[in-house]
Design a protein around this motif. Structure first.
Motif, PDB file in Angstrom:
ATOM      1  N   ASP A  77      -4.340  10.295  72.698  1.00 19.19           N
ATOM      2  CA  ASP A  77      -5.079   9.604  73.758  1.00 19.19           C
ATOM      3  C   ASP A  77      -4.310   8.389  74.272  1.00 19.19           C
ATOM      4  N   GLY A  78      -2.997   8.544  74.356  1.00 21.00           N
ATOM      5  CA  GLY A  78      -2.170   7.502  74.932  1.00 21.00           C
ATOM      6  C   GLY A  78      -1.836   6.348  74.013  1.00 21.00           C
ATOM      7  N   VAL A  79      -2.241   6.423  72.732  1.00 21.21           N
ATOM      8  CA  VAL A  79      -2.047   5.325  71.778  1.00 21.21           C
ATOM      9  C   VAL A  79      -1.275   5.841  70.565  1.00 21.21           C
ATOM     10  N   VAL A  80      -0.358   5.024  70.053  1.00  9.47           N
ATOM     11  CA  VAL A  80       0.398   5.391  68.862  1.00  9.47           C
ATOM     12  C   VAL A  80      -0.532   5.409  67.655  1.00  9.47           C
ATOM     13  N   ARG A  81      -0.589   6.544  66.986  1.00  4.77           N
ATOM     14  CA  ARG A  81      -1.403   6.669  65.766  1.00  4.77           C
ATOM     15  C   ARG A  81      -0.570   6.545  64.504  1.00  4.77           C
ATOM     16  N   ALA A  82       0.736   6.870  64.616  1.00  6.33           N
ATOM     17  CA  ALA A  82       1.627   6.732  63.463  1.00  6.33           C
ATOM     18  C   ALA A  82       3.058   6.736  63.975  1.00  6.33           C
ATOM     19  N   ALA A  83       3.925   6.028  63.260  1.00  5.91           N
ATOM     20  CA  ALA A  83       5.350   6.000  63.599  1.00  5.91           C
ATOM     21  C   ALA A  83       6.131   5.677  62.343  1.00  5.91           C
ATOM     22  N   GLY A  84       7.173   6.459  62.074  1.00  8.03           N
ATOM     23  CA  GLY A  84       7.972   6.206  60.884  1.00  8.03           C
ATOM     24  C   GLY A  84       8.837   7.392  60.536  1.00  8.03           C
ATOM     25  N   PRO A  85       9.419   7.375  59.342  1.00  7.69           N
ATOM     26  CA  PRO A  85      10.276   8.492  58.922  1.00  7.69           C
ATOM     27  C   PRO A  85       9.467   9.772  58.754  1.00  7.69           C
ATOM     28  N   ARG A  86      10.118  10.889  58.944  1.00  8.10           N
ATOM     29  CA  ARG A  86       9.441  12.192  58.929  1.00  8.10           C
ATOM     30  C   ARG A  86       8.626  12.424  57.664  1.00  8.10           C
ATOM     31  N   ASP A  87       9.144  11.991  56.517  1.00  7.80           N
ATOM     32  CA  ASP A  87       8.445  12.296  55.265  1.00  7.80           C
ATOM     33  C   ASP A  87       7.217  11.414  55.032  1.00  7.80           C
ATOM     34  N   ARG A  88       6.959  10.464  55.953  1.00  9.55           N
ATOM     35  CA  ARG A  88       5.793   9.596  55.782  1.00  9.55           C
ATOM     36  C   ARG A  88       4.766   9.752  56.910  1.00  9.55           C
ATOM     37  N   VAL A  89       5.015  10.657  57.831  1.00  7.33           N
ATOM     38  CA  VAL A  89       4.119  10.820  58.971  1.00  7.33           C
ATOM     39  C   VAL A  89       3.636  12.262  59.036  1.00  7.33           C
ATOM     40  N   ASP A  90       2.330  12.438  59.126  1.00  9.59           N
ATOM     41  CA  ASP A  90       1.745  13.769  59.280  1.00  9.59           C
ATOM     42  C   ASP A  90       1.754  14.150  60.752  1.00  9.59           C
ATOM     43  N   ILE A  91       2.316  15.313  61.042  1.00  9.94           N
ATOM     44  CA  ILE A  91       2.374  15.801  62.418  1.00  9.94           C
ATOM     45  C   ILE A  91       1.196  16.738  62.657  1.00  9.94           C
ATOM     46  N   PRO A  92       0.339  16.451  63.629  1.00  7.72           N
ATOM     47  CA  PRO A  92      -0.779  17.360  63.922  1.00  7.72           C
ATOM     48  C   PRO A  92      -0.267  18.757  64.244  1.00  7.72           C
ATOM     49  N   ALA A  93      -0.954  19.748  63.720  1.00  5.61           N
ATOM     50  CA  ALA A  93      -0.491  21.131  63.869  1.00  5.61           C
ATOM     51  C   ALA A  93      -0.448  21.577  65.323  1.00  5.61           C
ATOM     52  N   ASP A  94      -1.372  21.070  66.132  1.00  7.25           N
ATOM     53  CA  ASP A  94      -1.458  21.523  67.519  1.00  7.25           C
ATOM     54  C   ASP A  94      -0.712  20.613  68.494  1.00  7.25           C
ATOM     55  N   ALA A  95       0.125  19.734  67.970  1.00  2.00           N
ATOM     56  CA  ALA A  95       0.726  18.706  68.816  1.00  2.00           C
ATOM     57  C   ALA A  95       1.784  19.275  69.748  1.00  2.00           C
ATOM     58  N   HIS A  96       1.783  18.756  70.964  1.00  2.00           N
ATOM     59  CA  HIS A  96       2.893  19.019  71.879  1.00  2.00           C
ATOM     60  C   HIS A  96       4.035  18.108  71.462  1.00  2.00           C
ATOM     61  N   ARG A  97       5.249  18.664  71.351  1.00  2.00           N
ATOM     62  CA  ARG A  97       6.365  17.913  70.805  1.00  2.00           C
ATOM     63  C   ARG A  97       7.442  17.654  71.858  1.00  2.00           C
ATOM     64  N   LEU A  98       8.014  16.455  71.773  1.00  2.00           N
ATOM     65  CA  LEU A  98       9.148  16.078  72.601  1.00  2.00           C
ATOM     66  C   LEU A  98      10.337  15.881  71.672  1.00  2.00           C
ATOM     67  N   ASP A  99      11.356  16.723  71.829  1.00  3.06           N
ATOM     68  CA  ASP A  99      12.511  16.697  70.947  1.00  3.06           C
ATOM     69  C   ASP A  99      13.389  15.488  71.276  1.00  3.06           C
ATOM     70  N   ALA A 100      13.570  14.611  70.299  1.00  2.00           N
ATOM     71  CA  ALA A 100      14.376  13.407  70.495  1.00  2.00           C
ATOM     72  C   ALA A 100      15.623  13.402  69.617  1.00  2.00           C
ATOM     73  N   HIS A 101      15.978  14.551  69.054  1.00  2.00           N
ATOM     74  CA  HIS A 101      17.160  14.601  68.193  1.00  2.00           C
ATOM     75  C   HIS A 101      18.395  14.151  68.970  1.00  2.00           C
ATOM     76  N   GLY A 102      19.182  13.279  68.346  1.00  2.00           N
ATOM     77  CA  GLY A 102      20.386  12.773  68.991  1.00  2.00           C
ATOM     78  C   GLY A 102      20.124  11.644  69.973  1.00  2.00           C
ATOM     79  N   ARG A 103      18.870  11.236  70.077  1.00  5.44           N
ATOM     80  CA  ARG A 103      18.495  10.160  71.003  1.00  5.44           C
ATOM     81  C   ARG A 103      17.956   8.956  70.228  1.00  5.44           C
ATOM     82  N   TRP A 104      18.059   7.796  70.875  1.00  8.61           N
ATOM     83  CA  TRP A 104      17.403   6.604  70.360  1.00  8.61           C
ATOM     84  C   TRP A 104      16.040   6.463  71.014  1.00  8.61           C
ATOM     85  N   VAL A 105      15.075   6.018  70.220  1.00  7.35           N
ATOM     86  CA  VAL A 105      13.690   5.915  70.677  1.00  7.35           C
ATOM     87  C   VAL A 105      13.273   4.449  70.644  1.00  7.35           C
TER      88      VAL A 105
END
Length: 423
Positions: A77-105
């Motif tokens: 809903d337009g708000v950050v719910r979690a941010a961090g390393p992959r092993d500490r963040v649960d990714i919602p199963a139905d989430a639309h994903r934006l691939d940022a590999h090789g990029r800075w965020v």
């Protein structure tokens, strides 16, 4: 001649009329309108925010300087719910994903001094990475409409702090922006008396501005003006500040000369704009008071590139002076905010201002902070903008390289996300 006191029209009617007129001028009317308008104003749509997972990039937190590789940012809903390393963040199963590999965020940047007069300019600002901004004023309250556009359709405009019309001696055609300003045209000396100054501020407050913009010096961008000439005294600036504070608002002040800067700061302004010749005495006062410095290096550098010989020489002369002032301010602990002073249909990337902050001598992380955490505090958006942390806005930039090594990558973001919607 004094201005006769007169109350503004009833708030509901006034806000509706001004919003409709400013929306038409800004070209936002189509985006604002949906369904049937009511007596309280145009019908409102819920803001179009999104759900998104930004996956696999290298995340920089400007607040701490921490860098997280293979990071996950979850936006709901337009708000950050979690941010961090992959092993500490649960990714919602139905989430639309934006691939940022090789990029800075990074979080979306903040332009703390910009003039947005049209919907096209607002869209351009967002696409160049400014997902939040503070208006440096508009002639006919277009920024009020742009602010509303940002609330209803975030992808079309930065979230905006509106300044309304400029508190300046010569309003020109701006007296047509509101019927309550028209009596000022009869004043021989312009907007200079205490009554006239209070009137312009009160009309702005009635129209719902977030901040008040005034000046102490003439313009640098007009060859026939001398930017070291002072147009308002300390007493006049104090009237503007006092009137704004009664409405709970701070003041940003266009300034150049050292005396003008000092008068503005000691009158109680919230932020000093441009401030080319600000001196050490005034910088110490700014640190003591917590007054912000928004140097608009982009605008001053741009003068040197103009075809007008007077302006070009002014830009070449002013830029190194301003760079020294910026570095001195940083070393003293004066809070800095990045602002491009873009206007006239041409929007400069806010990343250019960060680049110039770096060129002035700021470390890369501190330069980035002027357009993230620092600017967020100035705008009252700390907790909303400037970071990608839980509860903050889902505004994201994807960059081609490491901004800590080369801040110029901020000028051309590969992808912009505004409130969870990838543009």
């Amino acid at each position: 001649m004094c201005v006769e006191p007169a109350p503004p029209p009833p708030g509901r009617l006034t806000r509706r009329g001004v919003l409709a007129a400013s929306a038409a001028l800004a070209g936002t009317a189509t985006a604002l309108a949906s369904g049937t308008a009511t007596a309280a104003g145009p019908a409102r749509r819920p803001a179009r925010t999104g759900d998104l997972v930004v996956e696999g990039g290298t995340l920089l937190d400007p607040a701490t300087g921490d860098v997280t590789e293979d990071a996950i940012v979850v936006i709901r809903d337009g708000v950050v719910r979690a941010a961090g390393p992959r092993d500490r963040v649960d990714i919602p199963a139905d989430a639309h994903r934006l691939d940022a590999h090789g990029r800075w965020v990074l979080p979306g940047l903040i332009d703390a001094h910009i003039h947005l007069n049209t919907a096209a300019e607002a869209r351009d600002a967002v696409r160049q990475g400014a997902t939040s901004a503070r208006s440096g004023s508009t002639n006919f309250y277009q920024d009020i409409a742009v602010r509303e556009l940002a609330r209803q359709a975030p992808r079309h405009a930065p979230r905006l702090k509106a300044a309304g019309v400029f508190v300046t001696p010569d309003l020109g055609d701006t007296v047509l922006a509101d019927p309550d300003l028209t009596p000022l045209v009869r004043l021989k000396d312009g907007v200079r008396s205490a009554e006239a100054l209070r009137r312009v501020v009160s009309v702005n407050l009635a129209r719902g501005v977030d901040v008040v913009k005034t000046r102490v010096n003439e313009r640098a961008g007009l060859a026939d003006q001398d930017p070291l000439t002072q147009v308002y005294s300390h007493a006049q600036l104090s009237e503007v500040v006092a009137a704004a504070r009664r409405g709970g608002k701070g003041v940003l002040c266009h300034s150049y000369s050292e005396k003008g800067c000092h008068d503005a700061v000691t009158a109680g302004i919230r932020s000093l704009e441009h401030g080319v010749f600000v001196g050490e005495r005034t910088l110490h006062e700014m640190r003591r008071r917590g007054t912000y410095f928004t140097p608009t290096l982009t605008a001053i550098a741009g003068l040197a590139e103009t075809s007008d010989p007077v302006l070009a020489e002014r830009g070449r002369t002013f830029l190194p002076v301003l760079e020294r002032a910026v570095l001195a301010a940083h070393e003293l602990g004066v809070p800095l905010a990045a602002g491009t002073d873009s206007s006239g249909g041409s929007i400069d990337p806010i990343g250019r201002e960060v680049e110039l902050m770096r060129a002035a001598g700021l470390p890369a992380l501190d330069a980035i902070r002027t357009a993230t955490t620092g600017a967020a505090r100035l705008l009252g958006l700390d907790g909303t903008a400037g970071r990608l942390a839980r509860g903050h806005a889902g505004d994201v930039l994807l960059l081609s390289g490491d901004p800590l090594a080369d801040v110029s990558v901020l000028k051309s973001p590969l992808r912009v996300v505004r409130s969870g919607v990838a543009l």
